[in-house]
Design an enzyme around this catalytic site. Sequence first.
Site, PDB file in Angstrom:
ATOM      1  N   GLU A 198       0.827  -1.222   0.000  1.00  0.00           N
ATOM      2  CA  GLU A 198       0.000   0.000   0.000  1.00  0.00           C
ATOM      3  C   GLU A 198       0.858   1.267   0.000  1.00  0.00           C
ATOM      4  O   GLU A 198       0.824   2.046   0.943  1.00  0.00           O
ATOM      5  CB  GLU A 198      -0.779   0.006   1.320  1.00  0.00           C
ATOM      6  N   PRO A 199       1.637   1.484  -1.037  1.00  0.00           N
ATOM      7  CA  PRO A 199       2.510   2.662  -1.035  1.00  0.00           C
ATOM      8  C   PRO A 199       1.737   3.955  -1.302  1.00  0.00           C
ATOM      9  O   PRO A 199       0.843   3.986  -2.146  1.00  0.00           O
ATOM     10  CB  PRO A 199       3.465   2.381  -2.202  1.00  0.00           C
ATOM     11  N   GLY A 200       2.082   4.976  -0.582  1.00  0.00           N
ATOM     12  CA  GLY A 200       1.515   6.301  -0.850  1.00  0.00           C
ATOM     13  C   GLY A 200       2.634   7.208  -1.328  1.00  0.00           C
ATOM     14  O   GLY A 200       2.768   7.527  -2.515  1.00  0.00           O
ATOM     15  N   ARG A 201       3.508   7.555  -0.373  1.00  0.00           N
ATOM     16  CA  ARG A 201       4.605   8.493  -0.645  1.00  0.00           C
ATOM     17  C   ARG A 201       5.426   8.103  -1.875  1.00  0.00           C
ATOM     18  O   ARG A 201       5.748   8.952  -2.702  1.00  0.00           O
ATOM     19  CB  ARG A 201       5.524   8.511   0.587  1.00  0.00           C
ATOM     20  N   ARG A 210       4.835  19.693   6.568  1.00  0.00           N
ATOM     21  CA  ARG A 210       5.787  18.673   7.022  1.00  0.00           C
ATOM     22  C   ARG A 210       6.945  19.235   7.847  1.00  0.00           C
ATOM     23  O   ARG A 210       7.286  18.658   8.878  1.00  0.00           O
ATOM     24  CB  ARG A 210       6.312  17.838   5.835  1.00  0.00           C
ATOM     25  N   TYR A 239       6.992  17.665  11.557  1.00  0.00           N
ATOM     26  CA  TYR A 239       7.923  16.548  11.794  1.00  0.00           C
ATOM     27  C   TYR A 239       9.395  16.969  11.715  1.00  0.00           C
ATOM     28  O   TYR A 239      10.266  16.099  11.654  1.00  0.00           O
ATOM     29  CB  TYR A 239       7.740  15.456  10.726  1.00  0.00           C
ATOM     30  N   CYS A 291       1.855  33.757  11.151  1.00  0.00           N
ATOM     31  CA  CYS A 291       2.302  34.501  12.335  1.00  0.00           C
ATOM     32  C   CYS A 291       2.713  33.577  13.486  1.00  0.00           C
ATOM     33  O   CYS A 291       2.159  33.628  14.577  1.00  0.00           O
ATOM     34  CB  CYS A 291       1.210  35.449  12.787  1.00  0.00           C
ATOM     35  N   GLU A 292       3.665  32.707  13.204  1.00  0.00           N
ATOM     36  CA  GLU A 292       4.267  31.878  14.251  1.00  0.00           C
ATOM     37  C   GLU A 292       5.754  31.757  13.961  1.00  0.00           C
ATOM     38  O   GLU A 292       6.143  31.611  12.784  1.00  0.00           O
ATOM     39  CB  GLU A 292       3.642  30.468  14.282  1.00  0.00           C
TER      40      GLU A 292
HETATM   41  N1  LLP Z   1      -1.397   2.315   4.588  1.00  0.00           N
HETATM   42  C1  LLP Z   1      -1.844   2.846   5.732  1.00  0.00           C
HETATM   43  C2  LLP Z   1      -2.810   2.099   6.542  1.00  0.00           C
HETATM   44  C3  LLP Z   1      -1.394   4.108   6.153  1.00  0.00           C
HETATM   45  O1  LLP Z   1      -1.855   4.632   7.297  1.00  0.00           O
HETATM   46  C4  LLP Z   1      -0.465   4.825   5.362  1.00  0.00           C
HETATM   47  C5  LLP Z   1       0.028   6.146   5.773  1.00  0.00           C
HETATM   48  C6  LLP Z   1      -0.029   4.227   4.155  1.00  0.00           C
HETATM   49  C7  LLP Z   1      -0.508   2.970   3.814  1.00  0.00           C
HETATM   50  C8  LLP Z   1       0.921   4.912   3.225  1.00  0.00           C
HETATM   51  O2  LLP Z   1       2.133   5.196   3.787  1.00  0.00           O
HETATM   52  P1  LLP Z   1       3.337   5.746   2.862  1.00  0.00           P
HETATM   53  O3  LLP Z   1       3.652   4.681   1.849  1.00  0.00           O
HETATM   54  O4  LLP Z   1       2.865   6.988   2.217  1.00  0.00           O
HETATM   55  O5  LLP Z   1       4.448   5.991   3.803  1.00  0.00           O
HETATM   56  N2  LLP Z   1       1.948  12.817   6.906  1.00  0.00           N
HETATM   57  C9  LLP Z   1       3.107  11.969   7.088  1.00  0.00           C
HETATM   58  C10 LLP Z   1       2.870  10.540   6.656  1.00  0.00           C
HETATM   59  C11 LLP Z   1       1.662   9.912   7.300  1.00  0.00           C
HETATM   60  C12 LLP Z   1       1.351   8.539   6.788  1.00  0.00           C
HETATM   61  C13 LLP Z   1       0.045   8.042   7.295  1.00  0.00           C
HETATM   62  N3  LLP Z   1      -0.300   6.728   6.858  1.00  0.00           N
HETATM   63  C14 LLP Z   1       4.296  12.601   6.374  1.00  0.00           C
HETATM   64  O6  LLP Z   1       4.147  13.679   5.788  1.00  0.00           O
HETATM   65  O7  LLP Z   1       5.402  12.070   6.410  1.00  0.00           O
END
Ligand code: LLP
Length: 411
Positions: free
Chosen positions: A264-267, A303, A307, A338-339
């Site tokens: 399940e890749p997002g990033r 970000r 983080y 304004c922070e």
């Molecule tokens: N599957 C589930 C159940 C998740 O909660 C997430 C991300 C992913 C897959 C995808 O993860 P990835 O492949 O993108 O790492 N806002 C943060 C990242 C939060 C990720 C939340 N869950 C950032 O900017 O680094």
Amino acid sequence: MEKFRISKERAFELLAKYGSPLYVYSEELIRKRCREMKGLLSRENFRVNYSAKANTNLEILKIIRDEGLYIDAMSPGELIIEEKAGFKPEEILYVSNNLSPEEMQFVIEKGILLSVDSLSQLELYGQFNPGGRVVVRFNTGIGAGHHQKVNTGGKKTKFAIQAEFIPQVKEILAKYRLRLAGINQHIGSLFLGVESYLASARRLFQLAKEFPGLDFVDLGGGFGIPYHPEEKRLDLVQLGQELEKAFEEFLAEYDNPDLILMVEPGRYIVAEAGNLLGKVYSVKENYGVKYIGTDLGFNVLMRPILYDSYHEVQVLKNPASKETSNKRERVNIVGNICESGDILAENRDLPLIEEGDIVAVMDVGAYGFVMSSNYNCRLRPAEVLIDAGGQDRLIRKRESYEDLLRHFPGL
Ligand code: LLP
């Protein structure tokens, strides 16, 4: 192309056309990353679900769908956009966390498979959909990630059900005659070494043996990208080979040889395909520190403040600038919120920056626009796609002041 790096001419042209700040994405790179992920394992029973939370722009979802990826969702809003992008119910896995009963019913009525991550939500699912198919998210005790806030496995997280509760899971499944279609996990976001992911995969395979007849095992996302120039790229080939081995070993002992392995890749799919462009409006020195004032506040990119994330920045000199030296300076690039924490890039060694220059922030295709806000009543920026033919196209309009006023009753 490993990273999308917008050219100076293009950046000035796009800001003149669409305004500032602006998210710009490369279709070519998104497609490339989709293909790489699909090739992680070369077998029929391997499937990639794009984790939409990283970037839910409708046009980007359409590209990802066109590349043959499936998708996850974690809110009704994501579901609705995914359907608009053309994803069919059977192509969506809803990976939930603390759903309201109304949301759960919404997902069930749409015929979308739901992953629940607590015993109480499994119980609720059973009441709503006795005899139905369901997925359960487990925490195998291993976590990873670039920050504690995005580490979603191990002992310090609200997510998933720990393995010790397997008997209770089985009890609820039996009570409501639920069929467990799959199990899933997500250990956290952004790993660059393969070890923790593999270790957690092995544990989840082990756990799967408790549940004969599963259709799939979903290992989650978290595949990192090198934000810092000194970071090494994740070795997908090595990861793929080792994953393949672990999966083969598991399948040899499991009762369903056709079980599907999912990730399940997002990033990984979108991060490097995005640049954020902003303008420099002021340059000043406060007690020996040089501040470059831009329109890139943390309302636009969250970000760094959330983080302490590092994003590479490129300085694109205004063609009208008289500055011709190769001088460099140590600067803080800051926004207009304004922070004092509103710092996009701290203590960076960069070519001399002047008012009128453009700052291009790299690797913002994931968790960039989606985490933007209206803080200080600022408008969310526009998004533009550079398509496969090199043409630019507006894929999200900049917000307007009417948008800001829209939700006050009586106006
Ligand atoms: N599957 C589930 C159940 C998740 O909660 C997430 C991300 C992913 C897959 C995808 O993860 P990835 O492949 O993108 O790492 N806002 C943060 C990242 C939060 C990720 C939340 N869950 C950032 O900017 O680094």
